[in-house]
Every structure is written in C-alpha cells, then in structure tokens.
Motif scaffolding. Sequence first.
Motif: not given
Lengths: 258, 274
Positions: B219, B221, B223, B248, B250, B259, B261, B263
């Motif tokens: 999953r 995310v 950004t 972003s 998602v 997960t 993530t 940034t």
Amino acid sequence: MRVLMQNTLKRELRTKMNCGECQKKISVFLDNELDEITSATVRSHLALCAECAKVCEDFAAILESCRLEKPSEILPPNSQALWCRISNTIESEINPGPKSAEVQKSWFGRVWQVSFSQAGSAVLGIALISSLLTVVGIRNYIEPTAEDFTSRTDASQTTIEKVLSKVGLADTPQEARMRRFQEQRAAIEYWNNRVQQRRVQWDNKMRDAFDRNLNEIDQAVGEYTTILQQDPQDDLSGEMLDSALNEKMNLLRAFSDL
Amino acid sequence: MIRNLKYEPRVLMHTKPGKAHPLIQLVLTRKTTILLWLSVVFFFAPILNEVSAQRRFSRNYPATRNVRLQLLNRSGTVEVEGWDRPEISISAYLENPAANIAPQSLSGTIYIDLVKDNQGRNGVGNVNFVIKVPRLSIVDIETRMGNLSVTNINGGLVRAMISTEGDITLTNIGAGAVDAQNGIGDIFFDGEMRSGGHYRFTSIRGNINLRIPFNSSFRLVATAPSTRNISLGSFGNSNMNLLGNGRSVVGRFGNGSSTLTITNHRGSISFIRR
Ligand SMILES: [Zn+2]
C-alpha cells in the motif's frame, strides 16, 4: 593532580544519587515539591552530571512551553508526547532487536513520563480520549491509505470526536494541528538556542552542510505555510508542514550535541 | 614522492644483477644515490607505518546470526555489507585530526557512537567505515554528513539516516523493515518487500529511486509536493489515485501486504521494475 581530585570528588557526589534516581525526581524537583535535603542532592547531582542536567533542561523547556499557553489549551497536555510514545512502541515492534539506552531515554519518552504524572486525574480522562484520537493517526502511520491525508478532517471525524469537539473537550482537526505546530515551533526554538551555542565548535564543512540543509527545510516550511494561509483546509500541506517541522527539529537536535 | 623512493629500491633489491633491466643497470652504477635512497627509506619506513596504523582502525567481533549493528558517525562514508561468516568485521579509516573510536559489544548489539566518543572536540576528521556483518543482521546506521551504503542484508531492519547531506544506497536488501532518511541527497533502494513489512523513504531534496520486483505487494503513500514528479513506471495501475493536484499518489499494488511511505519534500520519486 588537581584534576584527579576533582574527578574523585565528582564521582563521590554523583554516587550519592544515581542517574536513574535523579531523573525520576526531576519533575518533582522542577515543581519545588522535594524536601530540602533531596532537593540539594538533586541539585548537586545536576551540577556534576551533564546527562541528567540535559534531561532537566529538556523538562524545564517543555514545562515552560506548556505554561505559556492558556490553561484550557494545555488539555490534553501530552498528546504529542503520547503520540511519540505510541510511535516508539510501534517502532520497537518493527525492530525485534534490543533498543539502545539512548533510544529508551528519548526526549519525548522522558516528557511523557513527567507530564503524565503531573496531570491530574481529571486530565487523565481527557488524555485517554486524546490517545484514542491519536491512535487514529497512528493507525494511519502503519497502514497508509487513501484516507491518510483526510483522516483528520471534519468529514472523517467520528461521532464521538464531533461531540467532544462541540463541548470543547477535544480539538477540531484544525485546532489540533495548530496546537501541534505551536508545540513544534517551541521545541525548534529550544533546540536552535542550543545549536547556536555549539556551532562555533564545528568545522566549516559541517557548518555549511548544516546551513544548506536548514535552508532547504525552511524553504519547504515556507511553501507549505503559504499554501495553508491561502487554504487552511489543504490537509496535504498540513501533513507536509508537520513533517518538515519534524525534520527541522530532528536536524537541530542532532546537531545540538555535536 | 615518498612512494617512489620506497618502491624503486625494492625493485632493485629483488632484481638479480645479471638479469637486470638496462635502465636498472644504469641506476646501479650510481651506488651512492642508491645508498642514500635506501637510508632514507629505512629511516622513514617505521614512521610511515606508525602514522598509517593510527589512521586505520580494525576490529572483529564474533556474532550471532541476527546481531544488531548500531552506528552513529559524525562525517565520512559508511559501507555495510552482509556476508556468510558469523562475525562482524569493522574497518575504519580515520582522516586527520583522527576521531576517537570505541566500539562496544553489549548483549547482541555492536554500538559505535562517534558523536559521543568525540563530544566537545573542535575539529574531527572524516571517518570512513567498511563493515561486514552476517546477512540476517539488524543494521541501524546514522551519520551527520556523508554517504551511507548497505548491501546484501536480509534481517529484521535496515535503518539509514543522514542528518544533512549524502546519498543512501541500499542494494540487494530483503529486510522486514526499511527506514531511509536524508536531507540533501539521493536515496536508492534495490530489494524485495516482505509481506507485512514497513518501508519508509524520506528526503528533503534529491531523487528517491526504488527498484523492486514486479510481484511486490504494497500500500503506497508517495508525496512529492514541490516537484509533483512521481513516476510509478510499471507499478502504475487503476488502484493508484492522484491527490492534491498530483502532489501525492496513494493506492495499492498487488494485494497490498506491506506498507510503503515515500516523502520527498523538494525532489522526485520514481519506481523501476527489478
Ligand atoms: Zn546523572
């Protein structure tokens, strides 16, 4: 010879109270609630032990930043610390290995223990509610979903959260965010003061790298702030500002003991 | 210059006079010069050795399969590589003014903290580490400045953090959790993502490039608010959503069992199929 004697003396005084005992008493010490003898022992330990003195300074700074706010805004006093505590727990679950002493004595860990013991039982209830709110945020950290940047908006507030914010017991997401930014800025100011004292000791290369990076973070902070001024509902910028301020705090903290 | 002095007499000493190269024979005729060179070499050699001994630190520790390496450097490069031996080998090359270094081995963890070991010192030279650890080790390395690289690690965690500038290169990683963070510099991850794993990459400015297998499951995310430069490559699909005008991305890839993530405040993010 004199140095040797001083060191022996230091060791003797320090052994009257060990670091663990000292750090346990720091919060009560700062509240002036220790008896005179214990208070003196703490004071002399702090005078000789840099590590405990640093812990004491950190506590004092946090307490100071809490006092600056209106009493109603202090509640819950430890939401950010609680967040860190929970996030530490999650990280320790991720990291199966033993944690270093440094990590366990992290800045926020200490703050949490103190703030929690200082919070009255009435506050405790609210803190628990706030921790529920916090768990929402934490869950998003572990499970990033499309709701990540919208989870704190009005739309996704649970009924209980809405009720609490109506009666003034909990913040609206925007209020919570503003309070968090205030806390972050207070911490940044504190670490920045320490960095200013240390930076003369760094070599040019280190100073330049630090300045370039700080400048880069500040530019990001500036961009997010501008967007948020135009559109306070822009949650993505809110999240990013939060992240950039954290980066700034971590950078300052990392360089405060160089 | 000193190197030349040291090298040439050695050649001479190991060369039989009868078979010597014409050039060497020419040199041999000038015995005085040679003797002078030799005396210079013998005079300086021990001093040179002593200097280089101060500048190089090396130590080995016996290690369990899942030992933890926890390193905090001030400045310099750190290279960590997994190997099949049950031991940790630490080599450090210390530039002048040489840093103090005092590794500690405590209950399954090797600690190296150059910030603590050199606190209050005014100038400390770069320290460049080359460290070998068992493949299943937990690797937790941090520096204030300089490149970090980790290769061939399949343990519970790889954490690499640079407070300011430097590149992070993670190659052939199969760890259950990865956390890479830098200020200005690139992050490159080349590895596999475990089901249930957590992967986090954060940068202020630079390129974040991930090279992962097509059968990965996560999953996401991601950004990149400033550049909006997020390139999913073969990993783009209908489960991925653009948010905030492309700042972003998602969504889910595969069944989303781990997960991820990412940034990058002022840089780009791109995916490459492994
Ligand atoms: Zn102490």
